[in-house]
Design an enzyme around this catalytic site. Structure first.
Site, PDB file in Angstrom:
ATOM      1  N   CYS A 360      70.460   1.890  -1.793  1.00  0.00           N
ATOM      2  CA  CYS A 360      69.590   1.812  -0.608  1.00  0.00           C
ATOM      3  C   CYS A 360      70.359   2.170   0.652  1.00  0.00           C
ATOM      4  CB  CYS A 360      69.081   0.384  -0.436  1.00  0.00           C
ATOM      5  SG  CYS A 360      68.243  -0.291  -1.857  1.00  0.00           S
ATOM      6  N   HIS A 416      67.614  10.087  12.281  1.00  0.00           N
ATOM      7  CA  HIS A 416      66.892   9.862  13.541  1.00  0.00           C
ATOM      8  C   HIS A 416      65.383  10.100  13.388  1.00  0.00           C
ATOM      9  CE1 HIS A 416      66.720   8.827  17.611  1.00  0.00           C
ATOM     10  NE2 HIS A 416      67.454   9.768  18.173  1.00  0.00           N
ATOM     11  N   ASP A 420      65.116   4.856  15.462  1.00  0.00           N
ATOM     12  CA  ASP A 420      65.341   5.155  16.876  1.00  0.00           C
ATOM     13  C   ASP A 420      66.739   4.695  17.282  1.00  0.00           C
ATOM     14  OD1 ASP A 420      62.773   6.135  17.116  1.00  0.00           O
ATOM     15  OD2 ASP A 420      61.937   4.175  17.649  1.00  0.00           O
TER      16      ASP A 420
END
Ligand code: CAO
Length: 445
Positions: A360, A416, A420
């Site tokens: 992950c 991105h 954020d």
């Protein structure tokens, strides 16, 4: 009647090439003009079609073999009636692959036979072994020719994510380009906005280095090739931002020393990597958008309810990323023991394919070697990676005075598109604070 199919003229001044893919096997039935092998010459990579259809009786070439124009490629019984030729990946899916992959993963000279094996071998790339939910309903094994796969690689898109519009669901070059346009990756492998990045190093022609001095050419190992492909893909397709911070590990270093023996008795080494794995697992729970995958095509984010953490391990064969499972449910002693075993297994070539999948989030600790900071590349389809550099004792200004504190530089690269900047900064700050004050793990972890 059995007929020999020999390698035809390939073009002006081309007398030979290297077989990079054999797309058929003995017993397959092929149609006239169906591509049967792919070869690479110093000028181009080509698919070679068979001039007649029938059942394949013999395959006289192997991948990696050099072959000259006029050499026998296949012996074909014209007409014929056995099962239709299957794409390489379909055949592969029928094989008992685990043992085979394990065997191929051993010495580097045992090159795998197919492009798919490269994928499996080097590993933790879920993007190339998509979860069923990401596949089209009813989609069987992926059908894409090697040249289409290469095109996708060079553009920087994942061919497994593309729904094929060709015969029998085959992915066509047009499908790849259309998908790339939808994903905002142009066919030159360069994102339309932002700085240009090469999609695959292999795409750029090289000068003749021998003009300037002696050179030696060595084959890339399987791990090196696969690493190059994966990193080029991630770098070309993910808009990376790297956030830097420092954690005060003065207290942690004392605790590590104090409890080192206890963890050693359990069979592990209480390292900063183990601590960071535990802290990162808690951070993933607190900031779930860091534990996602971006499914751009379906305009969804896949939130993972589990927490497996990949650890970059430097081995003789190159970089491997075995995965620690369910880190959020384990205590630090268990994590330390497992990490010690995992790194040892990776270094002694015992890591299985399964152990390198399903991560992950990844941690890459280069601090044992040195360095003040670096910008790690995201291990796609994950969305963030933590880089760790060498801790250093430095003066820190607290309450009007300088104090000697041990500071650990951390670098967080994130996607991105998903995260954020403010969240990136918060996530890394939280990790620093949890390292400085582990009580935060009880309070918020
Ligand atoms: N700062 C200072 N010292 C550090 C450190 C850091 N950030 N990280 C590790 N060290 C020290 C350890 O304390 C240990 O010192 P001692 O031997 O005196 O105890 C030594 O470096 C070796 O550490 P380790 O390897 O035993 O343990 P680890 O958990 O810190 O690291 C692993 C494990 C697997 C991450 C590491 O061995 C490794 O392979 N790192 C390279 C990862 C890599 O290649 N990343 C690049 C990927 S991206 O291109």
């Amino acid at each position: 009647m059995a007929t020999e199919f020999t390698l035809p003229e390939l073009g002006e001044n081309i007398e030979s090439g290297k077989v990079t893919s054999v797309m058929v096997a003995v017993g397959d039935t092929i149609e006239k003009d169906q591509p049967v092998i792919e070869i690479e010459t110093d000028k181009a990579a080509l698919e070679v079609p068979s001039p007649f259809g029938g059942t394949i009786k013999e395959v006289r070439v192997k991948e990696g073999q050099d072959i000259r124009v006029g050499a026998v490629v296949l012996v074909i019984e014209e007409g014929g009636g056995a099962a239709k030729a299957k794409p390489a990946q379909a055949r592969k899916a029928e094989e008992p692959s685990a043992a085979k992959v394990q065997q191929a993963a051993e010495p580097v000279q045992e090159e795998p036979e197919t492009a798919e094996e490269f994928d499996e071998l080097a590993g933790p790339d879920e993007s190339e072994t998509p979860a069923p939910a990401l596949r089209q309903a009813g989609a069987g094994p992926l059908a894409a020719s090697p040249s289409v796969r290469r095109l996708a690689r060079e553009i920087g898109v994942d061919v497994n994510q593309i729904a094929g519009s060709g015969k029998g669901g085959r992915v066509t070059p047009e499908d790849v380009k259309a998908y790339a346009r939808r994903m905002n990756v142009d066919a030159g492998g360069v994102a339309p906005s932002g700085p240009a990045k090469p999609a695959a190093a292999a795409a750029s022609p090289l000068p003749d280095f021998a003009r300037w001095g002696e050179i030696e050419r060595r084959e890339m190992s399987t791990v090196r090739r696969r690493t190059a492909e994966r990193l080029a893909h991630a770098w070309a397709t993910i808009p990376h931002v790297t956030q830097f911070d420092k954690a005060d590990v003065t207290g942690l270093e004392e605790l590590r020393k104090r409890y080192a023996k206890q963890v050693e008795a359990a069979g592990g080494k209480l390292t900063v990597t183990a601590v960071l794995a535990k802290v990162a697992a808690a951070a993933l729970r607190k900031f779930p958008q860091f534990n996602t995958a971006l499914d751009f095509e379906h305009e969804q984010l896949v939130y993972k309810q589990y927490c497996h953490i990949g650890i970059a391990v430097d081995t003789d064969r190159g970089l491997l990323v075995p995965v620690l499972r369910d880190v959020d449910t384990k205590n630090l002693t268990q994590i330390s023991v497992e990490l010690t075993q995992l790194a040892e297994r990776a270094r002694t070539k015992k890591t299985t394919l399964e152990e390198m999948q399903g991560g992950c989030f990844t941690i890459s600790n280069l601090g044992g070697i040195g360095g003040t900071a670096f910008t790690p590349i995201i291990n796609a389809p994950e969305v963030a990676i933590l880089g760790v550099s060498r801790n250093v004792v430095e003066p820190v200004y607290v309450n009007g005075e300088f104090h000697a504190r041990t500071m650990l530089p951390l670098s967080l690269s994130y996607d991105h598109r998903v995260i954020d900047g403010a969240d990136g900064a918060r996530f890394l700050r939280w990790i620093c604070e949890a390292v400085e004050n582990p009580f935060l793990l009880f309070l918020e972890g």
